[in-house]
Scaffold this active site. Structure first.
Site, PDB file in Angstrom:
ATOM      1  N   ASP A   1       0.835  -1.206   0.000  1.00  0.00           N
ATOM      2  CA  ASP A   1       0.000   0.000   0.000  1.00  0.00           C
ATOM      3  C   ASP A   1       0.867   1.252   0.000  1.00  0.00           C
ATOM      4  O   ASP A   1       2.015   1.241   0.450  1.00  0.00           O
ATOM      5  CB  ASP A   1      -0.957   0.001   1.196  1.00  0.00           C
ATOM      6  CG  ASP A   1      -0.252  -0.088   2.541  1.00  0.00           C
ATOM      7  OD1 ASP A   1       0.750  -0.825   2.652  1.00  0.00           O
ATOM      8  OD2 ASP A   1      -0.696   0.590   3.493  1.00  0.00           O
TER       9      ASP A   1
ATOM     10  N   GLU B   1       0.252  -1.007   5.945  1.00  0.00           N
ATOM     11  CA  GLU B   1       1.329  -0.372   6.699  1.00  0.00           C
ATOM     12  C   GLU B   1       1.138   1.136   6.768  1.00  0.00           C
ATOM     13  O   GLU B   1       1.420   1.757   7.797  1.00  0.00           O
ATOM     14  CB  GLU B   1       2.680  -0.705   6.066  1.00  0.00           C
ATOM     15  CG  GLU B   1       3.877  -0.442   6.973  1.00  0.00           C
ATOM     16  CD  GLU B   1       4.403   0.976   6.910  1.00  0.00           C
ATOM     17  OE1 GLU B   1       5.218   1.358   7.777  1.00  0.00           O
ATOM     18  OE2 GLU B   1       4.013   1.723   5.989  1.00  0.00           O
ATOM     19  N   GLU B   2       0.642   1.718   5.680  1.00  0.00           N
ATOM     20  CA  GLU B   2       0.457   3.168   5.640  1.00  0.00           C
ATOM     21  C   GLU B   2      -0.853   3.604   6.292  1.00  0.00           C
ATOM     22  O   GLU B   2      -1.093   4.795   6.445  1.00  0.00           O
ATOM     23  CB  GLU B   2       0.483   3.671   4.189  1.00  0.00           C
ATOM     24  CG  GLU B   2       1.766   3.379   3.429  1.00  0.00           C
ATOM     25  CD  GLU B   2       2.950   4.204   3.911  1.00  0.00           C
ATOM     26  OE1 GLU B   2       2.813   4.889   4.955  1.00  0.00           O
ATOM     27  OE2 GLU B   2       4.002   4.160   3.261  1.00  0.00           O
TER      28      GLU B   2
END
Length: 376
Positions: free
Chosen positions: A69, A134-135
């Site tokens: 992502d 993760e973001e």
């Protein structure tokens, strides 16, 4: 063009704004399965994850970890090119995710391809832990996969995270840990009233100001050899009705600690609440722990990464824990040594994100050399 560059560009063309994956993991899996990897998809909610393993001989589990992502593009009019149409100009590859971290993912795949072709009977186990969260909130990604692995008594001994760790040139910095992240959502309760009659109201802005000034001015610690000092930052404050003649009845604020191991979670929380209490602030407070500090002492993994960077890129990297958080914070508690190595991070999360084309191949060669040093 190189195979690693081709794969990086193919990933960039797939919009994967968090938590979307956009088909990036499919591209990786298509390359890993023919190498003998057993791939287990682990979707949670709207997040795509996969765990892949290729078992060699006896020995440790070496895991590449990363995320497909990316952050939103920001104002499209400020981009020189379409952020999801990779363009090479003046030796730089432009596109959202070029540095953070689709070039890192591509380098992992091609490094493993080269290593397995050369050493099909390698030692240990090769693994991939890839997420699309993760973001974003980082709730249904690596955190959840690690929970599953722990429940099955699976382990990771060495983990190389492909975050863009380099500062000015490739390989000048590798991360061997990260500070913890603790956020607070504060509501200060006042009494709304007419601004001409403050004696009938209680202004939450005035209530908070002295306590906030004390927290901002406080020197928390000096850090240590590997960790920067703890920092306290306010990210948002909101109060008022919009009218110039109304004392607000409530204030909402968000703040964050990036904290070194010189502090404890409980100690930071107590410092905030005791300061608010001492100043007579009426408040409600919610805490959010994004991650605890983690640190990998210099050892076999970091030694191999340093050696590989020296041999391939010709420089000696600094070992640091600076920057934000990474998914390494979820993997380290498994008992794994965790090191982060990737391309230069100067344009990450910015418009016109880019990566030096030659660094993409250098990263892949460095990753392959790490595998040779540890598992050959």
């Amino acid at each position: 063009m190189s195979d690693t560059l081709d794969l990086t560009q193919a990933m960039i063309t797939r919009p994967s704004v968090s938590p979307a994956d956009g088909g990036c993991q499919d591209l990786m899996i298509e390359r890993l399965e023919p190498l003998g990897f057993e791939v287990e998809r682990m979707p949670f909610g709207n997040v795509e994850n996969f765990w892949a393993t290729r078992r060699g001989g006896d020995g440790p589990v070496f895991c590449f970890a990363g995320h497909t992502d990316v952050v939103p593009t920001g104002p499209l009019e400020e981009w020189h090119t379409d952020p999801f149409d990779p363009v090479i100009r003046d030796g730089m590859l432009y596109g959202r995710g070029a540095a953070d971290m689709k070039s890192g993912l591509a380098a992992m795949v091609t490094a493993v391809e080269g290593f397995v072709r050369a050493r099909p009977d390698h030692g240990g186990t090769l693994a991939f832990l890839i997420t699309s969260d993760e973001e974003g909130p980082s709730v249904d990604g690596t955190r959840r996969v690690v929970e599953v692995l722990k429940a099955r008594n699976e382990r990771i001994d060495w983990c190389l995270v492909g975050e863009p760790s380099s500062d000015k040139v490739f390989g000048d910095t590798i991360k061997i840990g990260r500070r913890g992240s603790l956020s607070g959502r504060l509501t200060v309760h006042g009494v709304q009233g007419h601004i001409a009659y403050p004696q009938t109201a209680e202004n939450p802005v005035h209530m908070l100001a002295p306590a906030l000034a004390e927290l901002v001015a406080r020197h928390w610690d000096e850090g240590n050899e590997y960790f920067q000092p703890t920092s306290f930052q306010v990210s948002n404050i909101a109060a008022g009705t919009g009218a110039p003649n109304v004392i607000p009845g409530e204030l909402k604020a968000r703040f964050n600690f990036r904290w070194s191991p010189e502090q404890t979670l409980e100690g930071l929380q107590h410092a905030v609440t005791s300061t608010l209490d001492r100043h007579g602030v009426r408040y409600s407070l919610e805490w959010f722990v994004s991650g605890l500090p983690f640190y990998t002492p210099p050892g076999r993994l970091s030694d191999a990464v340093v050696t590989a960077v020296r041999e391939v890129a010709g420089r000696d990297p600094a070992l640091t824990t600076g920057g934000g958080t990474s998914d390494g914070r979820f993997i380290a508690p498994m008992g794994a040594q965790v090191v982060e190595l990737g391309v230069v991070n100067q344009t990450i999360h910015k418009v016109n994100e880019c990566v030096r084309v030659e660094d993409i191949d250098t990263l892949a060669r460095t990753y392959q050399r790490v595998l040779e040093l540890l598992l050959a």
